[in-house]
Design a protein around this motif. Structure first.
Motif, mmCIF file in Angstrom:
data_model
loop_
_atom_site.group_PDB
_atom_site.id
_atom_site.type_symbol
_atom_site.label_atom_id
_atom_site.label_comp_id
_atom_site.label_asym_id
_atom_site.label_seq_id
_atom_site.Cartn_x
_atom_site.Cartn_y
_atom_site.Cartn_z
ATOM 1 N N ALA A 35 33.297 -3.207 13.165
ATOM 2 C CA ALA A 35 32.488 -2.009 13.365
ATOM 3 C C ALA A 35 32.165 -1.891 14.841
ATOM 4 C CB ALA A 35 31.200 -2.083 12.546
ATOM 5 N N ASN A 37 29.003 -1.340 16.020
ATOM 6 C CA ASN A 37 27.732 -2.031 16.222
ATOM 7 C C ASN A 37 27.426 -2.972 15.065
ATOM 8 O OD1 ASN A 37 27.178 -0.497 18.608
ATOM 9 N ND2 ASN A 37 26.527 1.206 17.302
ATOM 10 N N SER A 40 26.342 -2.673 10.527
ATOM 11 C CA SER A 40 27.014 -1.512 9.931
ATOM 12 C C SER A 40 27.538 -1.778 8.528
ATOM 13 C CB SER A 40 28.169 -1.059 10.832
ATOM 14 O OG SER A 40 27.693 -0.624 12.087
ATOM 15 N N ALA A 147 31.025 -7.196 15.195
ATOM 16 C CA ALA A 147 31.090 -5.860 15.775
ATOM 17 C C ALA A 147 31.785 -5.907 17.131
ATOM 18 C CB ALA A 147 29.682 -5.293 15.928
ATOM 19 N N VAL A 168 31.913 2.334 9.596
ATOM 20 C CA VAL A 168 30.963 3.219 10.264
ATOM 21 C C VAL A 168 29.729 3.364 9.385
ATOM 22 C CG1 VAL A 168 30.556 5.542 11.148
ATOM 23 C CG2 VAL A 168 32.809 4.477 11.427
ATOM 24 N N GLN A 169 28.569 3.062 9.944
ATOM 25 C CA GLN A 169 27.310 3.206 9.210
ATOM 26 C C GLN A 169 26.908 4.676 9.229
ATOM 27 O OE1 GLN A 169 25.873 0.952 7.501
ATOM 28 N NE2 GLN A 169 23.686 1.279 7.354
ATOM 29 N N GLU A 172 23.968 6.477 11.169
ATOM 30 C CA GLU A 172 23.404 5.490 12.083
ATOM 31 C C GLU A 172 24.308 5.309 13.299
ATOM 32 O OE1 GLU A 172 20.545 3.898 12.056
ATOM 33 O OE2 GLU A 172 19.824 4.725 10.155
ATOM 34 N N THR A 173 25.611 5.169 13.049
ATOM 35 C CA THR A 173 26.572 5.001 14.135
ATOM 36 C C THR A 173 26.843 6.352 14.789
ATOM 37 O OG1 THR A 173 27.647 3.205 12.912
ATOM 38 C CG2 THR A 173 28.852 4.152 14.771
ATOM 39 N N ALA A 178 31.538 5.403 17.860
ATOM 40 C CA ALA A 178 32.662 5.105 16.968
ATOM 41 C C ALA A 178 33.993 5.451 17.633
ATOM 42 C CB ALA A 178 32.513 5.879 15.664
ATOM 43 N N ASN A 198 29.963 3.676 5.384
ATOM 44 C CA ASN A 198 29.033 2.874 4.601
ATOM 45 C C ASN A 198 27.683 3.574 4.474
ATOM 46 O OD1 ASN A 198 28.638 0.619 3.070
ATOM 47 N ND2 ASN A 198 28.207 -0.741 4.781
#
Length: 212
Positions: A35, A37, A40, A147, A168-169, A172-173, A178, A198
């Motif tokens: 990911a 970060n 995630s 990450a 990818v959250q 959040e991301t 990304a 996610n």
């Protein structure tokens, strides 16, 4: 080979993980989950994908923990002192891989190993030989990675596997982050085969999304 089928870890299915059917029909065998970060949901996505593949694959599925984060899969399983990836001796003519595997549900796990500080050396010097050995025994191998903006391990692994899956959250991301992560992976020689979104929230009922 030890059996961990009674582990307390519960596999949670991410909102979107429809890659299993694509991977099943592919000649690719080794995959890195990473990911942009931390936080995630890479590990939960790895577990979910392994669970899905184990149901449809004509062969066994393995997850290798390559993360050195304090809450990695090895720690979650309480396997900090168990033999794992960083303990494999590749200078031997044959690798007795059974000593480093644990059965979990319908698939297998390989912990990070007793010395997580050695992970970078293992990636740089030994991972190709290890993956080649494992590929003869498993249909699919998923590397549960850190990450990209956590440490260099994910970037170093990206070109050593058949495909990379970016987690990818949702909400959040940042999209720019990304995209930057995707660019770094491609520059490292990665073959990005897809993304997992996610914790996706459906503002329209999910059954409508499924028909789109």
């Amino acid at each position: 080979m030890k059996n961990n089928s009674d582990s307390i870890i519960k596999i949670k299915k991410p909102s979107e993980i429809n890659l299993s059917s694509i991977i099943q029909d592919s000649a690719k065998k080794t995959f890195l989950m990473t990911a942009a970060n931390a936080g995630s949901g890479v590990t939960s996505s790895s577990l979910s994908l392994a669970e899905e593949l184990s149901k449809i694959a004509a062969g066994s599925v393995l997850i290798i923990d390559t993360s050195i984060s304090k809450d990695n899969l090895t720690t979650m399983l309480g396997k900090e002192t168990a033999l794992g990836l960083t303990d494999i001796e590749t200078n031997q003519e044959t690798i007795n891989i059974v000593d480093y595997l644990y059965k979990f549900n319908n698939f297998y796990l390989m912990p990070c190993g007793r010395n997580s500080r050695k992970i970078q050396e293992t990636i740089n010097k030994d991972i190709n030989k290890i993956l080649k050995t494992l590929s003869s025994k498993f249909r699919f191998i998923i590397l549960d990675g850190d990450a990209i903006y956590g440490n260099v391990n994910a970037i170093d692994l990206a070109s050593k596997v058949d495909g990379v899956i970016l987690v990818v959250q949702a909400e959040e991301t940042r999209w720019e982050v990304a995209q930057a992560a995707q660019k770094r992976l491609k520059q490292a020689g990665a073959d990005i085969i897809g993304c997992v979104f996610n914790d996706r929230k459906y503002y329209t009922p999910s059954w409508i999304y499924n028909k789109l």
